[in-house]
Design a protein around this motif. Sequence first.
Motif, PDB file in Angstrom:
ATOM      1  N   GLN A 112      -1.162  -5.380  12.489  1.00  0.00           N
ATOM      2  CA  GLN A 112      -1.791  -5.775  11.237  1.00  0.00           C
ATOM      3  C   GLN A 112      -0.989  -6.877  10.572  1.00  0.00           C
ATOM      4  O   GLN A 112      -1.523  -7.759   9.939  1.00  0.00           O
ATOM      5  CB  GLN A 112      -1.850  -4.572  10.303  1.00  0.00           C
ATOM      6  CG  GLN A 112      -3.084  -3.732  10.495  1.00  0.00           C
ATOM      7  CD  GLN A 112      -3.042  -2.496   9.640  1.00  0.00           C
ATOM      8  OE1 GLN A 112      -2.006  -1.842   9.526  1.00  0.00           O
ATOM      9  NE2 GLN A 112      -4.166  -2.151   9.044  1.00  0.00           N
TER      10      GLN A 112
ATOM     11  N   SER B 272      -8.634   4.417   5.938  1.00  0.00           N
ATOM     12  CA  SER B 272      -7.393   3.742   5.573  1.00  0.00           C
ATOM     13  C   SER B 272      -6.399   4.773   5.046  1.00  0.00           C
ATOM     14  O   SER B 272      -6.746   5.613   4.218  1.00  0.00           O
ATOM     15  CB  SER B 272      -7.681   2.695   4.505  1.00  0.00           C
ATOM     16  OG  SER B 272      -6.516   1.987   4.216  1.00  0.00           O
ATOM     17  N   GLY B 273      -5.191   4.721   5.543  1.00  0.00           N
ATOM     18  CA  GLY B 273      -4.172   5.664   5.099  1.00  0.00           C
ATOM     19  C   GLY B 273      -4.168   6.956   5.885  1.00  0.00           C
ATOM     20  O   GLY B 273      -3.412   7.874   5.586  1.00  0.00           O
TER      21      GLY B 273
ATOM     22  N   LYS C  47       0.822  -1.200   0.000  1.00  0.00           N
ATOM     23  CA  LYS C  47       0.000   0.000   0.000  1.00  0.00           C
ATOM     24  C   LYS C  47       0.858   1.253   0.000  1.00  0.00           C
ATOM     25  O   LYS C  47       0.355   2.333  -0.140  1.00  0.00           O
ATOM     26  CB  LYS C  47      -0.898   0.009   1.245  1.00  0.00           C
ATOM     27  CG  LYS C  47      -2.207  -0.718   1.055  1.00  0.00           C
ATOM     28  CD  LYS C  47      -3.164  -0.244   2.119  1.00  0.00           C
ATOM     29  CE  LYS C  47      -3.792  -1.415   2.809  1.00  0.00           C
ATOM     30  NZ  LYS C  47      -4.310  -1.046   4.117  1.00  0.00           N
TER      31      LYS C  47
ATOM     32  N   GLY D 288      -3.162   7.428   8.913  1.00  0.00           N
ATOM     33  CA  GLY D 288      -1.950   7.572   9.713  1.00  0.00           C
ATOM     34  C   GLY D 288      -2.042   6.881  11.067  1.00  0.00           C
ATOM     35  O   GLY D 288      -1.224   7.125  11.957  1.00  0.00           O
ATOM     36  N   LYS D 289      -2.996   5.997  11.228  1.00  0.00           N
ATOM     37  CA  LYS D 289      -3.195   5.324  12.522  1.00  0.00           C
ATOM     38  C   LYS D 289      -2.007   4.418  12.862  1.00  0.00           C
ATOM     39  O   LYS D 289      -1.440   4.511  13.954  1.00  0.00           O
ATOM     40  CB  LYS D 289      -4.488   4.488  12.487  1.00  0.00           C
ATOM     41  CG  LYS D 289      -5.714   5.295  12.074  1.00  0.00           C
ATOM     42  CD  LYS D 289      -6.957   4.449  12.071  1.00  0.00           C
ATOM     43  CE  LYS D 289      -6.934   3.326  11.028  1.00  0.00           C
ATOM     44  NZ  LYS D 289      -6.990   3.799   9.635  1.00  0.00           N
ATOM     45  N   THR D 290      -1.641   3.558  11.908  1.00  0.00           N
ATOM     46  CA  THR D 290      -0.514   2.662  12.155  1.00  0.00           C
ATOM     47  C   THR D 290       0.758   3.468  12.391  1.00  0.00           C
ATOM     48  O   THR D 290       1.575   3.148  13.254  1.00  0.00           O
ATOM     49  CB  THR D 290      -0.333   1.701  10.961  1.00  0.00           C
ATOM     50  OG1 THR D 290      -1.541   0.971  10.784  1.00  0.00           O
ATOM     51  CG2 THR D 290       0.804   0.741  11.182  1.00  0.00           C
ATOM     52  N   THR D 291       0.904   4.524  11.617  1.00  0.00           N
ATOM     53  CA  THR D 291       2.068   5.375  11.777  1.00  0.00           C
ATOM     54  C   THR D 291       2.172   5.880  13.212  1.00  0.00           C
ATOM     55  O   THR D 291       3.252   5.836  13.817  1.00  0.00           O
ATOM     56  CB  THR D 291       1.974   6.564  10.808  1.00  0.00           C
ATOM     57  OG1 THR D 291       1.741   6.059   9.496  1.00  0.00           O
ATOM     58  CG2 THR D 291       3.242   7.378  10.826  1.00  0.00           C
TER      59      THR D 291
ATOM     60  N   HIS E 284     -11.239  -0.827  12.330  1.00  0.00           N
ATOM     61  CA  HIS E 284     -12.158  -0.293  11.332  1.00  0.00           C
ATOM     62  C   HIS E 284     -13.593  -0.586  11.743  1.00  0.00           C
ATOM     63  O   HIS E 284     -14.475   0.229  11.532  1.00  0.00           O
ATOM     64  CB  HIS E 284     -11.862  -0.909   9.964  1.00  0.00           C
ATOM     65  CG  HIS E 284     -10.742  -0.219   9.270  1.00  0.00           C
ATOM     66  ND1 HIS E 284     -10.862   1.063   8.799  1.00  0.00           N
ATOM     67  CD2 HIS E 284      -9.478  -0.616   8.988  1.00  0.00           C
ATOM     68  CE1 HIS E 284      -9.718   1.420   8.241  1.00  0.00           C
ATOM     69  NE2 HIS E 284      -8.858   0.417   8.347  1.00  0.00           N
TER      70      HIS E 284
HETATM   71  N1  LIG Z   1       6.955   3.134   5.152  1.00  0.00           N
HETATM   72  C1  LIG Z   1       6.283   4.106   4.569  1.00  0.00           C
HETATM   73  N2  LIG Z   1       6.888   4.905   3.688  1.00  0.00           N
HETATM   74  C2  LIG Z   1       6.220   5.906   3.086  1.00  0.00           C
HETATM   75  N3  LIG Z   1       4.927   6.202   3.302  1.00  0.00           N
HETATM   76  C3  LIG Z   1       4.251   5.432   4.167  1.00  0.00           C
HETATM   77  C4  LIG Z   1       4.893   4.344   4.843  1.00  0.00           C
HETATM   78  N4  LIG Z   1       3.983   3.756   5.633  1.00  0.00           N
HETATM   79  C5  LIG Z   1       2.845   4.443   5.469  1.00  0.00           C
HETATM   80  N5  LIG Z   1       2.988   5.453   4.597  1.00  0.00           N
HETATM   81  C6  LIG Z   1       1.971   6.418   4.194  1.00  0.00           C
HETATM   82  O1  LIG Z   1       1.533   7.087   5.353  1.00  0.00           O
HETATM   83  C7  LIG Z   1       0.145   7.248   5.342  1.00  0.00           C
HETATM   84  C8  LIG Z   1      -0.459   6.672   6.603  1.00  0.00           C
HETATM   85  O2  LIG Z   1      -0.252   5.249   6.622  1.00  0.00           O
HETATM   86  P1  LIG Z   1      -0.735   4.345   7.817  1.00  0.00           P
HETATM   87  O3  LIG Z   1      -0.214   2.989   7.582  1.00  0.00           O
HETATM   88  O4  LIG Z   1      -0.341   5.002   9.093  1.00  0.00           O
HETATM   89  O5  LIG Z   1      -2.309   4.385   7.647  1.00  0.00           O
HETATM   90  P2  LIG Z   1      -3.421   3.671   8.505  1.00  0.00           P
HETATM   91  O6  LIG Z   1      -4.273   4.721   9.029  1.00  0.00           O
HETATM   92  O7  LIG Z   1      -2.813   2.714   9.450  1.00  0.00           O
HETATM   93  O8  LIG Z   1      -4.180   2.866   7.361  1.00  0.00           O
HETATM   94  P3  LIG Z   1      -4.911   1.448   7.445  1.00  0.00           P
HETATM   95  O9  LIG Z   1      -6.209   1.717   8.119  1.00  0.00           O
HETATM   96  O10 LIG Z   1      -5.108   1.071   6.034  1.00  0.00           O
HETATM   97  O11 LIG Z   1      -4.029   0.545   8.176  1.00  0.00           O
HETATM   98  C9  LIG Z   1      -0.348   6.616   4.066  1.00  0.00           C
HETATM   99  O12 LIG Z   1      -0.553   7.637   3.130  1.00  0.00           O
HETATM  100  C10 LIG Z   1       0.753   5.741   3.626  1.00  0.00           C
HETATM  101  O13 LIG Z   1       0.818   5.705   2.237  1.00  0.00           O
END
Ligand SMILES: Nc1ncnc2c1ncn2[C@@H]1O[C@H](COP(=O)(O)OP(=O)(O)OP(=O)(O)O)[C@@H](O)[C@H]1O
Lengths: 168, 637
Positions: free
Chosen positions: B473, B427-428, B7, B430-433, B585
């Motif tokens: 995840q 999705s995307g 992703k 930034g939660k996982t971040t 989710h």
């Molecule tokens: N290793 C990475 N390098 C560059 N961009 C990243 C990286 N990991 C995530 N991103 C970007 O950072 C943003 C947030 O990603 P993140 O994984 O935190 O989303 P999320 O809220 O956890 O999504 P999901 O619900 O799908 O898990 C997204 O736009 C993604 O493309």
Amino acid sequence: MEKELEIIFLNSKNTEVEKTGGGFLNIKTGGVKYENVQLVRTFPFSGEDQYISVRTADEEAREIGMIEDLARDFQGNARAYMQEQLEIRYFTPVIKKINSIREEGGSSYFDVETDAGRSRFVIRTNENAFIKLSETRVIIEDLEGNRYEIPDLNKLTARERKKLDIFL
Amino acid sequence: MKEQKNKHPAGSTRPAGGRRPGGPPEGEGRPGVAGPFGGKKSFYYFWRILKYFKPHIPAIVVMMFTYLGAAVCNMLYPYLNGTILYDQVFSKNPAVIKFFKLPGGRFALALGLVVLAMVVTKLLVQFLLAVQSYINAKVVPHVILELENQVFRSMGRLSMRFFHSNRTGGLMTRVISDAGQVTGFFIDFLPEILTQVPALIATCIIMFAMDWQLALVSLCLLPFMVLIHLVMMTRGHILFSRRHRAERDITAKLNDNITGVRVVKSFGQEQREVAAFEKVNNEVQNAEVAITANFNKVNAAYTFLERAITLLVWGFGSYLVLHDRQISYGHLISFASYVTQLNPLLRLASQASRQWAASMNSAARIFAIIDAEPEIVESRHPVSMESVKGEIRITDLTFGYEPGRPVLQHINLHVEPGKMLGIVGRSGAGKTTLVNLISRLYETDQGSICIDGVNIREFSFTDLRRNVAMVSQETYIFMGTVAENIAYAKPGASKKEIIRAAVLASAHDFICKMPDGYDTVIGASGRTLSGGERQRISIARAILADPKILILDEATAAVDTETERAIQKSISYLTKNRTTLSIAHRLSTLRDADYLIVIEHGRIEEEGTHEELLQKNGIFAHLMELQTTALAMRGLE
Ligand SMILES: Nc1ncnc2c1ncn2[C@@H]1O[C@H](COP(=O)(O)OP(=O)(O)OP(=O)(O)O)[C@@H](O)[C@H]1O
Ligand SMILES: [Mg+2]
């Protein structure tokens, strides 16, 4: 804590064991009688008679309870009945001698002497039919799911080991 | 699960550690930069690899001498064999007798001496070859091991960012063959080239000087020789399959660590992984020794075939000798011997450029990993934080994976000890971040994250890992038994503890259904588990780890409703008395959350309790409504 998340341990105090005419086990515990129960070793290699899961005979195979240590928690007939059940379920001949291993078209044909007599079986050469329990202890599972044990690789002759070499 | 990585296409194009301070110059550490004869950089790698052979200098010096000795013997033999034996001794040239200082007419003795000299030369060559292969089999696996272990150690050090940026899978599975390639070049190929090239030139000159027609005939047969060589190499089948098996294990181990690097790190198990890796690596080393031995056998067979070719030269040569007596018989013998020696030399030369390019490419890939600088460094004087209460405070946090593209902006957050925070967002968003930053898998750009009032940068890695655990995840299952996988964060846990954790994670039942129960080997080349099963293993792992802060990133995403209900029960047990951050989710999963935040475009857009958010009638209320409708519709079906 939620009831489902608790482990019930069975022992001679809270459990009665009886053997049926057909060689099955019936168990009575917590005021309920279960017929034809199954005994499952949760650690078949590393702890044979510890942590045995006792399960119902039906498809769901619900856990009735666990036996933490069969030798410690049960005595006499009860213990003997259960040990017998386990022996039948986990019957694994021990390989004493390797007569020959013939490789043909991706399959390997074993001819061995076991503690239960001579045996011939087939495995796929390139699949992981060998389960290494330790550096020296090996289980071989043939195409039909039967298992054979080599308790100590070092006890084999050099020639026998060489035959096994490509599988290990 | 794993697709998660795909992703983030933006991540894979980033050069290695783009912003690391004080690392080697940009591009230096990038894989695949050395083209064929790739210029200066190739030589840089060349010198660097040479250093790995330093501990083996005595062995290599001996090796060089054996090559030289063998070359000299090989040049000498045809001379003894042809010119001396036939033209001098057999034709009873008195000069020979004089040379050996023998009494007149004792040609039989001279013959004996020459034959003896010939035998000794041959034996010497065989002996030198044996020494070579012995040294080879000893040194090569060592250097390979060292290279690979270094690669592995540096992998353990590196941040998540590196693995995301380098498309690790493809790159890393090649580490093994890369190390072999590089080392092989240096020990097998290089010394041989160095001594054999002069020999090759000398032999050619001698041959043409002796008889240009014969020389041409023998060169015509060369392509045929190469062909035979190739055919011979395809044998040794079984040995290769053994090595393959060992290599597959090691690749699996590497893969485990790559795909699981987040888990390895978040449970603080780098040390143990390195040890495990060294063990599988040794197995490959053994297989390698066997292969090298086999290779020598192949070589012997090859020499035999060479002799057959020599016969052809003999045919034409004999014709010349018989018909116009242009050359002598002894001459022909010498010549034929030189031909025999020429073939392997030419084969070697023809491989030189290919070997060089391939080796330097491999070296580039290896050093790309070894050189990458760890982005996250442990504090030199960590604050001792063995047990924490679990209070989290995030102040003005901003972070982006790439400069100028913030994923999170100005996040402020406070979670009281023992409370559960629900994190919601598209999705995307930034939660996982966000949770990865709390586990310090990435370094914050701006702002601070504190646990119990102490910045997580001040924590030792061990303390941080002990107190913060994640069910993520991506579930990492490494090659090992179910029990080992569960006891990952607590090696040496008792069987009872393991079973208890599995029961709490609703994993016990499916584990008991596997024929080997907790002893079942799972992971890369073992039994495969379903997504839900993997997830429950990882929950059991977290239960056993018993952290103060628990992070659940879509912990129930991969399971059916019934299993989810079971897991939910485990989770509500798990979350008792710990600070929990839960991402989901399915909003119903967050019913128990004490507090919720909604992340949108990297900012906290809404926050409050379930009721407060519903009343606000904003994003959360909207999402809630969507999901209820969806559920209701499903119910109607
Ligand atoms: N290793 C990475 N390098 C560059 N961009 C990243 C990286 N990991 C995530 N991103 C970007 O950072 C943003 C947030 O990603 P993140 O994984 O935190 O989303 P999320 O809220 O956890 O999504 P999901 O619900 O799908 O898990 C997204 O736009 C993604 O493309
Ligand atoms: Mg996510």
